[in-house]
Design a protein around this motif. Structure first.
Motif, short mmCIF file in Angstrom:
data_model
loop_
_atom_site.label_atom_id
_atom_site.label_comp_id
_atom_site.label_asym_id
_atom_site.label_seq_id
_atom_site.Cartn_x
_atom_site.Cartn_y
_atom_site.Cartn_z
N ARG A 237 0.85 -1.19 0.00
CA ARG A 237 0.00 0.00 0.00
C ARG A 237 0.89 1.24 0.00
O ARG A 237 1.87 1.32 0.75
CB ARG A 237 -0.92 0.01 1.21
CG ARG A 237 -1.84 1.23 1.28
CD ARG A 237 -3.02 0.98 2.21
NE ARG A 237 -2.59 0.65 3.55
CZ ARG A 237 -2.44 1.56 4.53
NH1 ARG A 237 -2.67 2.83 4.30
NH2 ARG A 237 -2.07 1.17 5.74
N VAL A 238 0.56 2.22 -0.83
CA VAL A 238 1.32 3.47 -0.92
C VAL A 238 0.78 4.41 0.16
O VAL A 238 -0.43 4.65 0.26
CB VAL A 238 1.18 4.11 -2.31
CG1 VAL A 238 2.05 5.35 -2.40
CG2 VAL A 238 1.57 3.10 -3.40
N LEU A 239 1.71 4.96 0.96
CA LEU A 239 1.31 5.76 2.11
C LEU A 239 1.25 7.25 1.85
O LEU A 239 0.54 7.96 2.56
CB LEU A 239 2.27 5.49 3.28
CG LEU A 239 2.32 4.05 3.81
CD1 LEU A 239 3.34 3.94 4.93
CD2 LEU A 239 0.95 3.62 4.29
N ASN A 240 2.01 7.74 0.89
CA ASN A 240 2.03 9.19 0.67
C ASN A 240 2.24 9.49 -0.80
O ASN A 240 2.38 8.58 -1.62
CB ASN A 240 3.11 9.85 1.54
CG ASN A 240 4.51 9.39 1.17
OD1 ASN A 240 4.69 8.46 0.39
ND2 ASN A 240 5.52 10.05 1.72
N GLY A 241 2.28 10.76 -1.13
CA GLY A 241 2.48 11.16 -2.52
C GLY A 241 1.21 11.00 -3.34
O GLY A 241 0.14 10.64 -2.81
N PRO A 242 1.28 11.23 -4.64
CA PRO A 242 0.08 11.19 -5.48
C PRO A 242 -0.59 9.82 -5.52
O PRO A 242 -1.79 9.73 -5.77
CB PRO A 242 0.62 11.58 -6.87
CG PRO A 242 1.89 12.32 -6.61
CD PRO A 242 2.46 11.70 -5.39
N LEU A 243 0.16 8.73 -5.28
CA LEU A 243 -0.43 7.39 -5.34
C LEU A 243 -0.99 6.93 -4.00
O LEU A 243 -1.39 5.78 -3.86
CB LEU A 243 0.62 6.37 -5.81
CG LEU A 243 1.02 6.42 -7.28
CD1 LEU A 243 2.12 5.40 -7.53
CD2 LEU A 243 -0.16 6.15 -8.19
#
Length: 395
Positions: free
Chosen positions: A30-36
């Protein structure tokens, strides 16, 4: 609560085999930060991370290598994070690693992007039919652009009886994220209904996608597009595919691709389905604006964003918060602005033909030729933005 505590996945059950199929733990990133942020990706035999459009998790940043890292399965069945000799490295707990066995809750970092390895049970699906897009009622704007209140969107779905309330697992992809994208987890389940969602600042909009002939697309168009794109990446990479996966890919391609023939051939390979639901446009700067999705296909989308100041050729991420069979999740697609006008823009998704060649080369023409001769010379030099500086007064 610390960042690590907020992202720990729930412990595995002692007897996993006794769990029903819907509750079997499944590993994911799972992506935690940024645009994704909020996007999740299942881990199979191999999961690629990098700047290339053939990556399972595509991170568009000049400091990230095309093939930056991957998660593979070792001989003991463990998932291992491997850095592919990248220029700027992959980090766990602040230490640069070459190979790291992943445990549930392990957070790793590539440039400024934080990702977490989780093992969670499949969310319990409700009997609710239909697919909904969630409109988050915030007031985040970008340089004066208006928010959802002024967008021409269908009315939210009417509240349903309390008995029909959805049962939502906390382990599903979060609808809300904190600043770093980490949401505390709990073991118990909670119930959610439309009134409760509205109280949290959300509206549901039923997603109805139609073809050019007016027929309705059956099923979840967004989920089908995501599944098709993931399978296509694995096929292009040469990954091993099961017979069921290849059959699923062929069935999705038949549903999503433009039919052959016809009196009015189109340049697009894939159908664009008409729809009208809310979404967000994210940018590398951290800005986020509201948009309405007007058509959607495998290769791109057309959006309505009133009075925007988004430039042609910009990189943007389309974030869609959907609920399918009562299960919420976040879909994020990387794209580049292919065309733009005052209230609308077209976004070409990564992986579409020519996506990486859309950036225009700037051509400076300094000459005493007239305007027609300058344009002819610019065309001979290939596609690009033409800066005309002529010493001859325009006619």
């Amino acid at each position: 609560m610390s960042e690590d505590e907020g992202t720990q996945a729930p412990a595995l059950a002692p007897n996993e085999e006794a769990l029903p199929p819907a509750e079997q733990p499944r590993p994911r990133i799972r992506v935690l930060n940024g645009p994704l942020r909020g996007a999740t990706h299942l881990v199979r035999e191999r999961l690629g991370i990098g700047r290339a459009s053939t990556s399972d998790i595509q991170l568009v940043h000049d400091g990230i290598s095309r093939q930056h890292a991957q998660v593979v399965t070792d001989e003991r069945g463990r998932h291992v994070l491997v850095d592919l000799d990248s220029s700027n490295g992959t980090f766990v707990d602040g230490q640069r690693i070459r190979r790291q066995v992943l445990e549930p809750g392990t957070i790793f970092k590539i440039m400024r992007v934080k990702l977490v390895y989780e093992v969670v049970a499949d969310p319990q699906r409700s009997e609710e039919s239909g697919v909904f897009a969630l409109r988050q009622l915030d007031r985040t704007t970008l340089r004066g652009t208006i928010d959802y209140g002024s967008l021409d969107l269908p009315q939210p779905a009417a509240p349903r009886p309390r008995a029909a309330a959805d049962t939502l697992p906390v382990d599903a992809a979060p609808l809300h994220t904190e600043a770093d994208g980490v949401v505390p987890r709990r073991d118990k389940r909670r119930t959610s209904s439309v009134p409760a969602a509205q109280a949290r600042g959300e509206d549901r909009h039923r997603i109805i996608a139609t073809r050019a002939d007016g027929s309705i697309y059956e099923g979840s168009l967004i989920d089908d597009i995501v599944d098709y794109r993931e399978l296509r990446v694995r096929i292009e990479r040469g990954d091993e595919m099961t017979t069921l996966e290849r059959e699923a890919f062929e069935a999705l391609e038949e549903r999503l691709r433009q039919p052959d023939g016809g009196e009015a051939p189109t340049r697009r390979e894939f159908n664009r389905f008409h729809c009208n639901f809310p979404a967000k446009l994210r940018f590398a700067t951290g800005d986020e604006i509201s948009a309405a999705v007007l058509d959607l296909g495998v290769d791109g989308t057309r959006l309505r964003v009133y009075d925007h100041q988004i430039e042609h050729d910009s990189i943007a991420w389309l974030a869609i918060f959907i609920v399918s069979h009562g299960v919420p999740h976040t879909v994020v697609m990387t794209g580049r602005v292919a065309w733009t006008c005052r209230d609308h823009l077209g976004l070409g998704f990564a992986g579409a033909p020519g996506w990486e060649q859309l950036r225009h080369r700037k051509i400076a023409v300094r000459t005493h030729m007239d305007l027609g001769e300058q344009l002819q010379a610019a065309r001979a030099g290939g596609p690009g933005r033409v800066h005309l500086r002529s010493g001859r007064p325009p006619s």
